[in-house]
Scaffold this motif. Sequence first.
Motif, PDB file in Angstrom:
ATOM      1  N   ARG A 126      40.206  54.324  48.999  1.00 40.72           N
ATOM      2  CA  ARG A 126      39.515  53.320  49.836  1.00 40.72           C
ATOM      3  C   ARG A 126      38.667  52.398  48.806  1.00 40.72           C
ATOM      4  N   MET A 127      38.309  52.899  47.572  1.00 36.64           N
ATOM      5  CA  MET A 127      37.607  52.068  46.743  1.00 36.64           C
ATOM      6  C   MET A 127      38.449  51.181  46.098  1.00 36.64           C
ATOM      7  N   LEU A 128      39.696  51.359  45.978  1.00 39.83           N
ATOM      8  CA  LEU A 128      40.831  50.490  45.533  1.00 39.83           C
ATOM      9  C   LEU A 128      41.077  49.401  46.546  1.00 39.83           C
ATOM     10  N   ALA A 129      41.186  49.771  47.837  1.00 38.40           N
ATOM     11  CA  ALA A 129      41.455  48.806  48.641  1.00 38.40           C
ATOM     12  C   ALA A 129      40.501  48.026  48.560  1.00 38.40           C
ATOM     13  N   ALA A 130      38.967  48.520  48.845  1.00 35.91           N
ATOM     14  CA  ALA A 130      37.951  47.498  49.002  1.00 35.91           C
ATOM     15  C   ALA A 130      37.873  46.588  47.748  1.00 35.91           C
ATOM     16  N   ALA A 131      37.806  46.990  46.443  1.00 39.33           N
ATOM     17  CA  ALA A 131      38.131  46.120  45.347  1.00 39.33           C
ATOM     18  C   ALA A 131      39.138  45.066  45.213  1.00 39.33           C
ATOM     19  N   LYS A 132      40.424  45.293  45.829  1.00 39.76           N
ATOM     20  CA  LYS A 132      41.516  44.507  45.927  1.00 39.76           C
ATOM     21  C   LYS A 132      40.904  43.280  47.138  1.00 39.76           C
ATOM     22  N   GLU A 134      37.764  42.168  47.692  1.00 36.30           N
ATOM     23  CA  GLU A 134      36.662  41.700  47.045  1.00 36.30           C
ATOM     24  C   GLU A 134      37.072  40.805  45.794  1.00 36.30           C
ATOM     25  N   ALA A 135      38.394  41.019  45.302  1.00 41.67           N
ATOM     26  CA  ALA A 135      38.594  40.182  44.011  1.00 41.67           C
ATOM     27  C   ALA A 135      39.109  39.002  44.496  1.00 41.67           C
ATOM     28  N   PRO A 136      38.624  37.998  43.788  1.00 46.07           N
ATOM     29  CA  PRO A 136      39.268  36.451  43.966  1.00 46.07           C
ATOM     30  C   PRO A 136      40.506  36.333  44.251  1.00 46.07           C
ATOM     31  N   GLN A 137      41.268  35.327  44.863  1.00 48.13           N
ATOM     32  CA  GLN A 137      42.565  35.314  45.123  1.00 48.13           C
ATOM     33  C   GLN A 137      42.947  34.573  43.736  1.00 48.13           C
ATOM     34  N   ALA A 138      44.076  34.795  43.116  1.00 51.68           N
ATOM     35  CA  ALA A 138      44.537  34.040  41.904  1.00 51.68           C
ATOM     36  C   ALA A 138      45.164  32.870  42.420  1.00 51.68           C
ATOM     37  N   ARG A 139      44.595  31.845  41.809  1.00 51.78           N
ATOM     38  CA  ARG A 139      44.885  30.499  42.057  1.00 51.78           C
ATOM     39  C   ARG A 139      46.298  30.087  41.338  1.00 51.78           C
ATOM     40  N   PRO A 140      46.971  29.092  41.924  1.00 53.27           N
ATOM     41  CA  PRO A 140      48.213  28.727  41.206  1.00 53.27           C
ATOM     42  C   PRO A 140      47.626  27.765  40.046  1.00 53.27           C
ATOM     43  N   ALA A 141      48.263  27.673  39.050  1.00 51.97           N
ATOM     44  CA  ALA A 141      47.759  26.833  37.887  1.00 51.97           C
ATOM     45  C   ALA A 141      48.132  25.523  38.325  1.00 51.97           C
ATOM     46  N   ALA A 142      47.209  24.495  38.047  1.00 47.48           N
ATOM     47  CA  ALA A 142      47.703  23.150  38.006  1.00 47.48           C
ATOM     48  C   ALA A 142      48.522  22.520  37.011  1.00 47.48           C
ATOM     49  N   HIS A 143      48.438  22.776  35.927  1.00 43.72           N
ATOM     50  CA  HIS A 143      49.513  22.432  34.910  1.00 43.72           C
ATOM     51  C   HIS A 143      50.104  23.544  34.373  1.00 43.72           C
TER      52      HIS A 143
END
Length: 165
Positions: A126-132, A134-143
Motif C-alpha cells: 500500500r505504501m509503494l502504491a501510494a508513493a507511486k 504521489e510521484a510526479p509524472q515523468a515529462r518527456p524531454a523537450a530536447h
Amino acid sequence: MDQALFEAYLKILREEAKIIRQLTDLEQRKLADVRADNVKGVDDCIRQEQVLSLSLRGQEQRREKALAAMGLKSIPLSGLVAHAPDALRMETVAVANDLTAAYETYRSASGAARSALERVLHQVDRMLAAAKQEAPQARPAAHPSPRQPEAEEPPVGGHGADFKA
C-alpha cells in the motif's frame, strides 16, 4: 517386533520433536522481530529455519527407513502404540503425544508469524502504491539528449578488454 529397532525409532521421534520445538522458538522470535520492525532479525530467523528444516527432513527420511525396517511403513503415528512391544507401550504413548503436541504448537506459532509477515507485506504494498501515485509524472524531454561519443579504439598491443582464458 524387535525391541531395539523400536527403541531406535522412538529416539528418532524424540529428535523430531526437539527440532520442531526449536522451529517453534524461531517462529516466536520471528513474530517478535516482525512486530519490532527488525528486518535483520527476521532474516536471521529465516536462515536458521532453513537449516532446521533440512535437519528435520533428514530425520524424516531416517524415520521412514526405520518404519520400513520394522514392517510398519503405512502405520500412522496414532496407530504406532498398537504395534509397540509391550515393554515400550507407555513410552510410545508419551513420545507420540509429545511429538503431536510439539507439532501443534509449531503450527500455531508458524501461523501467527505468517499472518504478521503478510500484514507487513500488505502495508508495504500500500505504501509503494501510494508513493507511486504521489510521484510526479515523468515529462518527456523537450530536447533529445546529446549524442554519446563513439567507443574508443582499444590500445595497440592487445591490452584492453581482450581477456583470454
